[in-house]
Design an enzyme around this catalytic site. Structure first.
Site, PDB file in Angstrom:
ATOM      1  N   HIS A  62       3.068   5.317   0.463  1.00 40.03           N
ATOM      2  CA  HIS A  62       2.560   4.895  -1.055  1.00 40.03           C
ATOM      3  C   HIS A  62       3.181   6.130  -2.137  1.00 40.03           C
ATOM      4  O   HIS A  62       3.270   7.248  -1.718  1.00 40.03           O
ATOM      5  CB  HIS A  62       0.782   4.841  -1.030  1.00 40.03           C
ATOM      6  CG  HIS A  62       0.416   4.615  -2.259  1.00 40.03           C
ATOM      7  ND1 HIS A  62       0.265   5.618  -3.507  1.00 40.03           N
ATOM      8  CD2 HIS A  62      -0.434   3.635  -2.684  1.00 40.03           C
ATOM      9  CE1 HIS A  62      -0.460   4.948  -4.503  1.00 40.03           C
ATOM     10  NE2 HIS A  62      -0.906   3.677  -3.996  1.00 40.03           N
ATOM     11  N   CYS A 115       2.432  -0.208  -5.334  1.00 42.71           N
ATOM     12  CA  CYS A 115       2.867   1.353  -5.375  1.00 42.71           C
ATOM     13  C   CYS A 115       3.846   1.837  -4.209  1.00 42.71           C
ATOM     14  O   CYS A 115       3.516   2.952  -3.936  1.00 42.71           O
ATOM     15  CB  CYS A 115       1.664   2.402  -5.468  1.00 42.71           C
ATOM     16  SG  CYS A 115       0.756   1.829  -6.785  1.00 42.71           S
ATOM     17  N   LYS A 142     -12.345   3.957  -2.063  1.00 38.57           N
ATOM     18  CA  LYS A 142     -11.718   3.416  -1.071  1.00 38.57           C
ATOM     19  C   LYS A 142     -12.620   3.130   0.088  1.00 38.57           C
ATOM     20  O   LYS A 142     -12.378   2.417   1.004  1.00 38.57           O
ATOM     21  CB  LYS A 142     -10.271   3.501  -0.779  1.00 38.57           C
ATOM     22  CG  LYS A 142      -9.190   3.390  -1.997  1.00 38.57           C
ATOM     23  CD  LYS A 142      -7.946   3.635  -1.387  1.00 38.57           C
ATOM     24  CE  LYS A 142      -7.046   3.929  -2.542  1.00 38.57           C
ATOM     25  NZ  LYS A 142      -6.389   2.720  -3.103  1.00 38.57           N
ATOM     26  N   ASP A 171      -1.908  11.081   5.012  1.00 37.65           N
ATOM     27  CA  ASP A 171      -2.670  10.283   3.871  1.00 37.65           C
ATOM     28  C   ASP A 171      -3.744   9.281   4.601  1.00 37.65           C
ATOM     29  O   ASP A 171      -3.182   8.290   5.011  1.00 37.65           O
ATOM     30  CB  ASP A 171      -1.469   9.579   3.147  1.00 37.65           C
ATOM     31  CG  ASP A 171      -2.050   8.567   2.036  1.00 37.65           C
ATOM     32  OD1 ASP A 171      -3.217   8.507   1.691  1.00 37.65           O
ATOM     33  OD2 ASP A 171      -1.295   8.246   1.016  1.00 37.65           O
ATOM     34  N   GLN A 186      -5.964   4.643   3.232  1.00 37.23           N
ATOM     35  CA  GLN A 186      -6.489   3.263   3.944  1.00 37.23           C
ATOM     36  C   GLN A 186      -7.077   3.329   5.049  1.00 37.23           C
ATOM     37  O   GLN A 186      -7.238   2.436   5.654  1.00 37.23           O
ATOM     38  CB  GLN A 186      -5.106   2.591   3.871  1.00 37.23           C
ATOM     39  CG  GLN A 186      -4.425   2.029   2.577  1.00 37.23           C
ATOM     40  CD  GLN A 186      -5.508   1.581   1.503  1.00 37.23           C
ATOM     41  OE1 GLN A 186      -6.506   0.888   2.191  1.00 37.23           O
ATOM     42  NE2 GLN A 186      -5.129   1.368   0.289  1.00 37.23           N
TER      43      GLN A 186
HETATM   44  N1  PMP Z   1      -2.209   6.774  -0.296  1.00 38.49           N
HETATM   45  C1  PMP Z   1      -2.324   5.432  -0.093  1.00 38.49           C
HETATM   46  C2  PMP Z   1      -2.025   4.887   1.224  1.00 38.49           C
HETATM   47  C3  PMP Z   1      -3.042   4.473  -1.081  1.00 38.49           C
HETATM   48  O1  PMP Z   1      -3.316   3.076  -0.519  1.00 38.49           O
HETATM   49  C4  PMP Z   1      -3.493   4.839  -2.193  1.00 38.49           C
HETATM   50  C5  PMP Z   1      -4.117   3.982  -3.117  1.00 38.49           C
HETATM   51  N2  PMP Z   1      -3.709   2.948  -3.312  1.00 38.49           N
HETATM   52  C6  PMP Z   1      -3.247   6.278  -2.447  1.00 38.49           C
HETATM   53  C7  PMP Z   1      -2.790   7.000  -1.628  1.00 38.49           C
HETATM   54  C8  PMP Z   1      -3.595   6.937  -3.725  1.00 38.49           C
HETATM   55  O2  PMP Z   1      -5.161   6.761  -3.899  1.00 38.49           O
HETATM   56  P1  PMP Z   1      -5.782   6.937  -5.296  1.00 38.49           P
HETATM   57  O3  PMP Z   1      -5.223   6.196  -6.329  1.00 38.49           O
HETATM   58  O4  PMP Z   1      -7.354   7.157  -5.092  1.00 38.49           O
HETATM   59  O5  PMP Z   1      -5.426   8.625  -5.578  1.00 38.49           O
END
Ligand code: PMP
Length: 419
Positions: free
Chosen positions: A124, A367, A227, A201, A204
């Protein structure tokens, strides 16, 4: 058909029973954010109703109580991820804030010209761009471990990407586009054999898998509260105590210092407060603790089985719709995500069509356009599940897709790509 142990759980989510317009949608965008169960809403409201005051500052009872609730929340997070000490838990604004913090404090000091950082090809942007920007600033290289096939990152591929000049590995636990579950424990081992620290990270992962940071061995592990059934505006950075202890402040300001005078060096307080400048989202931290306690109160093996049931059901049902293709193999190690494409139709068109049929899904590049490039796709339509989702909601998707194939819709965005 599978038994869905979480049907009663659904009733705990007020959002799912109400909506601003018409019947509630089939909410299948849980990888973007989850809905919040009543105990979380109650905890946030209760904080503002009975305990609202700033923390760590006032010498009055109310402030002490707010501070205690905030620190209790930290302890709940510690237990949830099996960290050794509460001061290994830093509250951030989310995963993005945590990775940026690490890039600016931890990694910045490690990386110089000619060095490299290693990430996977399925990251991401929030676990890619902080490292990329750091490399650009420091004259370092960003190495990508290819993830073309949408299969988990293989330890041997990571090993091959490491060199004597590798300063950090950053990899996702569960990928947000295809739900790929990476063997993070093995990846960490491979990196540690070469003395390279690892950032995982977990954005998810936390809602789907039990996370044991000590078992994984990660040096740092990041996730977002929103999440994992918690409030927006709060996230977590877990860091090994010895590594965190060394970090300079990320932002400076209130709460980070022992004392300041104009004519002497600034003395900073220890972590985690040193890394939590300014007033944090205290209510959100309290709400996150409520969310994690609530999730821990469910049978986590059953949560995993429920994810797997929904993923398998979605793959079977949706591949039965003429023209629909499932990307990768989400049934291999299901983590609640299924990405599909309808060849000839832009994902936005498909997403818009599903919206008109009362289904909320994410469509586009999620993203992660660099990963979509590797896959050779313009984007996907992503179904992502939570504990409250049902097979009936997947049936609604299939029914809507059938009408799409009947030619009800026309492509409005032939090759446009946004976020
Ligand atoms: N890493 C991953 C794998 C994600 O799916 C996301 C959120 N879509 C993020 C980072 C970023 O999270 P946040 O927008 O809550 O900072």
């Amino acid at each position: 058909t599978a038994a869905y142990p979480f049907t009663p759980v659904r009733a705990e989510f007020p959002f799912l029973a109400t909506s601003g317009y018409g019947p509630p949608p089939a909410y299948l965008d849980n990888a973007a954010t989850t809905q919040k169960p009543q105990p979380v809403l109650d905890a946030v409201l209760d904080f503002y109703t009975t305990a609202n005051s700033n923390i760590g500052r006032g010498f009055y009872d109310l402030s002490r109580r707010a501070t205690a609730r905030y620190e209790e929340a930290r302890e709940v997070v510690r237990r949830f991820v099996n960290a050794a000490h509460p001061d290994e838990i830093v509250f951030t604004r989310g995963t993005t804030d945590a990775t940026n913090l690490l890039a600016e404090t931890f990694a910045r000091r490690l990386v110089g010209p000619g060095d490299n950082l290693v990430v996977s090809g399925m990251e991401h942007n929030s676990n890619l761009l902080p490292w990329r920007r750091l490399c650009e600033r420091r004259g370092a290289d960003l190495r990508i471990v290819s993830a073309t096939a949408g299969t988990p990152v293989r330890p041997e591929d990571l090993a091959a990407a490491l060199s004597r000049r590798t300063r950090l590995v950053a990899v996702t636990h569960v990928a947000n586009v295809l739900g790929t579950v990476n063997p993070v424990r093995d990846l960490v081992r491979v990196a540690h054999e070469r003395g390279v620290p690892v950032v995982v990270d977990g954005a998810q992962a936390v809602a789907h898998l039990p996370v044991d940071v000590r078992g994984i061995g990660a040096d740092f592990y990041c996730f977002s509260g929103h999440k994992v059934y918690g409030p927006m505006g709060v996230g977590v950075l877990y860091g090994r105590r010895d590594l965190l202890a060394d970090l300079p402040p990320y932002q400076v300001g209130g709460g980070t210092v022992k004392g300041v005078s104009h004519d002497s060096p600034v003395a900073y307080v220890p972590v985690p407060a040193r890394l939590e400048a300014g007033t944090p989202d205290i209510a959100a931290a309290v709400g996150l603790a409520a969310a994690l306690s609530w999730l821990d109160g469910l049978d986590r093996r059953a949560v995993r089985a429920h994810d797997a049931d929904l993923v398998r059901y979605a793959v079977t049902t949706l591949t039965g719709v003429d023209g629909v293709r499932v990307v990768g193999d989400p049934t291999a190690d299901p983590a609640g995500i299924v990405s599909i494409v309808v060849p000839g139709l832009h994902p936005y068109d498909v997403g818009g069509h599903l919206d008109q049929h009362g289904v909320a899904v994410r469509s586009g590049v999620h993203c992660a356009s660099t990963f979509l490039d590797e896959l050779g796709l313009l984007g996907t339509v992503r179904l992502s599940f939570a504990v409250y989702n049902t097979t009936e909601e997947i049936d609604r998707v299939a029914a809507a897709l059938r009408t799409l194939r009947a030619g009800e819709w026309t492509t409005r965005f032939p090759d446009v790509r946004f976020r």
